[in-house]
Motif scaffolding. Structure first.
Motif, mmCIF file in Angstrom:
data_model
loop_
_atom_site.group_PDB
_atom_site.id
_atom_site.type_symbol
_atom_site.label_atom_id
_atom_site.label_comp_id
_atom_site.label_asym_id
_atom_site.label_seq_id
_atom_site.Cartn_x
_atom_site.Cartn_y
_atom_site.Cartn_z
ATOM 1 N N GLU A 19 0.833 -1.211 0.000
ATOM 2 C CA GLU A 19 0.000 0.000 0.000
ATOM 3 C C GLU A 19 0.867 1.259 0.000
ATOM 4 O O GLU A 19 0.614 2.211 -0.746
ATOM 5 C CB GLU A 19 -0.916 -0.012 1.224
ATOM 6 C CG GLU A 19 -1.937 -1.146 1.228
ATOM 7 C CD GLU A 19 -2.675 -1.251 2.548
ATOM 8 O OE1 GLU A 19 -2.312 -0.502 3.495
ATOM 9 O OE2 GLU A 19 -3.601 -2.080 2.655
ATOM 10 N N THR A 20 1.912 1.263 0.821
ATOM 11 C CA THR A 20 2.757 2.447 0.944
ATOM 12 C C THR A 20 3.581 2.691 -0.308
ATOM 13 O O THR A 20 3.869 3.834 -0.667
ATOM 14 C CB THR A 20 3.693 2.289 2.160
ATOM 15 O OG1 THR A 20 2.900 2.052 3.327
ATOM 16 C CG2 THR A 20 4.545 3.533 2.371
ATOM 17 N N LEU A 21 3.940 1.614 -0.983
ATOM 18 C CA LEU A 21 4.782 1.746 -2.169
ATOM 19 C C LEU A 21 4.110 2.589 -3.249
ATOM 20 O O LEU A 21 4.778 3.212 -4.072
ATOM 21 C CB LEU A 21 5.139 0.365 -2.714
ATOM 22 C CG LEU A 21 6.261 0.302 -3.749
ATOM 23 C CD1 LEU A 21 7.516 0.994 -3.236
ATOM 24 C CD2 LEU A 21 6.571 -1.139 -4.107
ATOM 25 N N ALA A 22 2.784 2.652 -3.218
ATOM 26 C CA ALA A 22 2.067 3.472 -4.191
ATOM 27 C C ALA A 22 2.393 4.948 -4.007
ATOM 28 O O ALA A 22 2.294 5.741 -4.951
ATOM 29 C CB ALA A 22 0.567 3.234 -4.048
ATOM 30 N N MET A 23 2.820 5.332 -2.781
ATOM 31 C CA MET A 23 3.131 6.727 -2.503
ATOM 32 C C MET A 23 4.616 7.036 -2.595
ATOM 33 O O MET A 23 5.023 8.193 -2.608
ATOM 34 C CB MET A 23 2.626 7.095 -1.102
ATOM 35 C CG MET A 23 1.126 6.953 -0.929
ATOM 36 S SD MET A 23 0.587 7.395 0.742
ATOM 37 C CE MET A 23 1.177 5.966 1.665
ATOM 38 N N ALA A 24 5.456 6.004 -2.647
ATOM 39 C CA ALA A 24 6.908 6.204 -2.654
ATOM 40 C C ALA A 24 7.430 6.438 -4.066
ATOM 41 O O ALA A 24 6.820 6.017 -5.050
ATOM 42 C CB ALA A 24 7.592 4.995 -2.028
ATOM 43 N N GLN A 52 6.486 -0.049 -10.812
ATOM 44 C CA GLN A 52 7.466 0.588 -11.699
ATOM 45 C C GLN A 52 8.292 1.632 -10.943
ATOM 46 O O GLN A 52 8.471 2.770 -11.392
ATOM 47 C CB GLN A 52 6.781 1.205 -12.921
ATOM 48 C CG GLN A 52 6.083 0.179 -13.803
ATOM 49 C CD GLN A 52 5.464 0.789 -15.051
ATOM 50 O OE1 GLN A 52 4.829 1.830 -15.013
ATOM 51 N NE2 GLN A 52 5.671 0.133 -16.177
ATOM 52 N N ARG A 53 8.790 1.233 -9.785
ATOM 53 C CA ARG A 53 9.612 2.119 -8.975
ATOM 54 C C ARG A 53 11.090 1.763 -9.132
ATOM 55 O O ARG A 53 11.455 0.585 -9.107
ATOM 56 C CB ARG A 53 9.232 2.012 -7.496
ATOM 57 C CG ARG A 53 7.812 2.444 -7.180
ATOM 58 C CD ARG A 53 7.584 3.919 -7.510
ATOM 59 N NE ARG A 53 6.303 4.395 -6.990
ATOM 60 C CZ ARG A 53 5.196 4.516 -7.704
ATOM 61 N NH1 ARG A 53 5.201 4.180 -8.995
ATOM 62 N NH2 ARG A 53 4.087 4.969 -7.160
#
Length: 300
Positions: A19-24, A52-53
């Motif tokens: 969930e947090t990775l969507a904001m990072a 795609q980070r």
């Protein structure tokens, strides 16, 4: 022996991380420089590639790894798309100070107070994430311990108006496919002590050191290595360090000797050691069904 360790809190940690990775903007993956690929959680790769980070791979504890092998790993990771790799020691302020700038290059569009750079610190247990967090923030914000899985919850820290960091608990994955990976992780103290037996892990480590770093064994413990196998190394350590079982007529305490060898590796007392190279990793990967060298059929 197949080592597996996946405490219940890691399932919820994975869900929260997704969930947090969507904001990072950038994943900062902390690895153990002595076993960079074995200490890279495949779930982290899956999560960040789905979003795609880009990834900044930190080969931490580089001061305890073989520098020639670390160089090979840096070259290996740099060939991967969206990846930047650097060897560091989280205990060195000058190394830690480089990290925001390196991450910034992976997300050049996040560069001001309107669009602050958001980093997500990820990695397996006991690779130095908490030490890194405390060094980045310049105060104690994360618990640091010698046991894996000290951090069990995620936290957000706004370092400045231009930099935000998300700290995540150490996560392993549900099934370690390669037994040797489990042994390397156990030797490096990345799994809970209830998941393995010291003597078996130390025997694996001793066998590897005999093959790759025999001179370091001699220098540390003062015995010749010619003709020895892993078990004999543990016995030799017991003899040199006076590890005897009380009331057993001079019988060696192999459990104590195994603990000594593991501690000396984990603290760097034996020397700068790397447990895998890119070439060795590829060779092991071609043998997916291989067993641990400690596994033998019943009755043998």
């Amino acid at each position: 022996m197949s080592i597996q360790w996946y405490p219940g809190h890691m399932t919820s940690a994975r869900k929260k991380a997704a969930e947090t990775l969507a904001m990072a903007d950038v994943v900062v993956e902390v690895l153990d420089a002595r076993l960079p690929q074995a200490s890279s959680n495949p779930m982290i790769h899956e999560l960040r590639t789905f979003r795609q980070r880009p990834c900044l791979k930190l080969l931490n504890k580089a001061d305890m790894a073989d520098p020639a092998v670390t160089k090979l790993w840096l070259e290996y990771f740099e060939q991967q798309p969206g990846v930047k790799a650097v060897a560091i020691s989280c205990k060195k302020a000058s190394d830690v100070a480089r990290i925001p700038g390196l991450a910034q290059k992976l997300a050049p569009h996040r560069c001001d107070a309107v669009k602050p750079l958001r980093l997500m610190i990820m990695g397996i247990p006991n690779v130095g994430k908490s030490t890194l967090m405390n060094a980045l923030v310049k105060k104690k914000v994360a618990a640091v311990g010698d046991q894996p899985a000290v951090t069990k919850s995620q936290q957000r820290i706004d370092i400045s108006s231009r930099l935000t960091i998300y700290d995540t608990p150490g996560m392993l994955w549900p099934k370690i496919d390669h037994p040797i990976d489990g042994l390397m992780l156990a030797a490096s103290h990345a799994v809970g002590v209830n998941a393995y037996i010291d003597e078996e892990v130390a025997t694996f480590l001793a066998s590897f050191l005999l093959e790759a770093y025999p001179a370091m064994l001699t220098a540390r413990y003062g015995f010749a290595t010619a003709g020895l196998d892993g078990v004999a190394v543990i016995e030799a350590v017991a003899k040199k360090r006076g590890c005897l079982l009380k009331g057993r007529g001079g019988e060696f305490d192999l459990e104590k000797a195994a603990a000594i060898l593991l501690t000396d590796y984990r603290t760097g007392a034996i020397g700068r050691i790397s447990l895998e190279t890119p070439a060795l990793r590829e060779a092991r990967a071609r043998q997916p069904a291989q067993k641990s060298p400690l596994d033998t059929p019943e009755g043998e």
